[in-house]
Design a protein around this motif. Structure first.
Motif, PDB file in Angstrom:
ATOM      1  N   GLY A 127     -23.417  -2.190 -23.145  1.00  0.00           N
ATOM      2  CA  GLY A 127     -22.604  -2.876 -24.137  1.00  0.00           C
ATOM      3  C   GLY A 127     -22.276  -4.275 -23.684  1.00  0.00           C
ATOM      4  O   GLY A 127     -22.739  -4.728 -22.640  1.00  0.00           O
ATOM      5  N   CYS A 128     -21.458  -4.926 -24.475  1.00  0.00           N
ATOM      6  CA  CYS A 128     -21.082  -6.304 -24.158  1.00  0.00           C
ATOM      7  C   CYS A 128     -20.084  -6.322 -22.993  1.00  0.00           C
ATOM      8  O   CYS A 128     -19.590  -5.273 -22.562  1.00  0.00           O
ATOM      9  CB  CYS A 128     -20.467  -6.961 -25.387  1.00  0.00           C
ATOM     10  N   ALA A 129     -19.798  -7.507 -22.507  1.00  0.00           N
ATOM     11  CA  ALA A 129     -18.899  -7.657 -21.357  1.00  0.00           C
ATOM     12  C   ALA A 129     -17.529  -7.051 -21.615  1.00  0.00           C
ATOM     13  O   ALA A 129     -16.949  -6.404 -20.744  1.00  0.00           O
ATOM     14  CB  ALA A 129     -18.764  -9.140 -21.001  1.00  0.00           C
ATOM     15  N   ILE A 130     -17.015  -7.240 -22.823  1.00  0.00           N
ATOM     16  CA  ILE A 130     -15.673  -6.731 -23.140  1.00  0.00           C
ATOM     17  C   ILE A 130     -15.649  -5.202 -23.097  1.00  0.00           C
ATOM     18  O   ILE A 130     -14.748  -4.597 -22.519  1.00  0.00           O
ATOM     19  CB  ILE A 130     -15.220  -7.196 -24.556  1.00  0.00           C
ATOM     20  N   SER A 131     -16.660  -4.567 -23.683  1.00  0.00           N
ATOM     21  CA  SER A 131     -16.654  -3.101 -23.727  1.00  0.00           C
ATOM     22  C   SER A 131     -16.815  -2.502 -22.327  1.00  0.00           C
ATOM     23  O   SER A 131     -16.185  -1.498 -21.995  1.00  0.00           O
ATOM     24  CB  SER A 131     -17.743  -2.570 -24.676  1.00  0.00           C
ATOM     25  N   LYS A 132     -17.640  -3.121 -21.517  1.00  0.00           N
ATOM     26  CA  LYS A 132     -17.833  -2.613 -20.156  1.00  0.00           C
ATOM     27  C   LYS A 132     -16.604  -2.850 -19.287  1.00  0.00           C
ATOM     28  O   LYS A 132     -16.167  -1.966 -18.545  1.00  0.00           O
ATOM     29  CB  LYS A 132     -19.042  -3.285 -19.507  1.00  0.00           C
ATOM     30  N   ALA A 133     -16.056  -4.047 -19.389  1.00  0.00           N
ATOM     31  CA  ALA A 133     -14.860  -4.360 -18.602  1.00  0.00           C
ATOM     32  C   ALA A 133     -13.716  -3.442 -19.006  1.00  0.00           C
ATOM     33  O   ALA A 133     -12.964  -2.953 -18.166  1.00  0.00           O
ATOM     34  CB  ALA A 133     -14.471  -5.825 -18.785  1.00  0.00           C
ATOM     35  N   SER A 134     -13.598  -3.187 -20.306  1.00  0.00           N
ATOM     36  CA  SER A 134     -12.521  -2.332 -20.789  1.00  0.00           C
ATOM     37  C   SER A 134     -12.664  -0.911 -20.235  1.00  0.00           C
ATOM     38  O   SER A 134     -11.684  -0.303 -19.789  1.00  0.00           O
ATOM     39  CB  SER A 134     -12.536  -2.312 -22.319  1.00  0.00           C
ATOM     40  N   ALA A 135     -13.882  -0.385 -20.240  1.00  0.00           N
ATOM     41  CA  ALA A 135     -14.120   0.965 -19.710  1.00  0.00           C
ATOM     42  C   ALA A 135     -13.854   1.005 -18.206  1.00  0.00           C
ATOM     43  O   ALA A 135     -13.248   1.952 -17.686  1.00  0.00           O
ATOM     44  CB  ALA A 135     -15.554   1.396 -20.015  1.00  0.00           C
TER      45      ALA A 135
END
Ligand code: ZN
Length: 149
Positions: free
Chosen positions: A63-71
């Motif tokens: 996924g994008c940076a935001i989705s990965k960072a959030s997880a």
């Protein structure tokens, strides 16, 4: 860009580049797959519950940076916590991410996840940030698949 925004950006980029708890839990008690069709993010979350304690939680996916960072930030925050605490944090953070009002949540309460609060200014990215939390809750509820739609 002010200093705080820069700090938040750094946290997100760091978690995207070196995601924490990025593996599969072989003896997971709960797992679910989450999909955000708006952006194309797909993540799976697995966890091992022992009594009331989340002994281990991990994620994998693309996924994008935001989705990965959030997880990555999510797994860091709730690993080792009680189920009750993790659920409470999940609802606080989803509220922070989706509310248009300035939140009163402090960095002491949620740690580095505060870095995601910037997504509120980019409505199209909000679902990227909430995907991990929706997937975590789906896993607890016994739903194998969830979507942000
Ligand atoms: Zn995304």
């Amino acid at each position: 860009m002010n200093e705080l925004t820069e700090l938040y950006q750094e946290i997100i980029l760091d978690h995207n580049k070196r995601p924490r708890n990025y593996y599969l839990i072989e003896d997971a008690t709960h797992s679910a797959e989450g999909h955000n069709p708006l952006c194309g993010d797909e993540i799976s979350v697995s966890l091992r519950l022992n009594g009331d304690q989340i002994e281990d939680i991990s994620f994998q996916g693309e996924g994008c940076a935001i989705s990965k960072a959030s997880a990555s930030l999510m797994t860091t925050l709730i690993k080792g916590k009680s189920l009750k605490m993790a659920k409470a944090e999940s609802s606080i953070i989803k509220q922070m991410l989706t509310s248009s009002e300035e939140s009163e949540i402090s960095i002491e309460e949620i740690g580095d996840i505060i870095a995601l609060s910037g997504v509120r200014r980019f409505p199209v990215r909000i679902k990227c940030a909430t995907l991990a939390w929706h997937t975590f809750e789906a896993a607890l509820n016994g739903d194998e698949k969830t979507t942000t739609e």
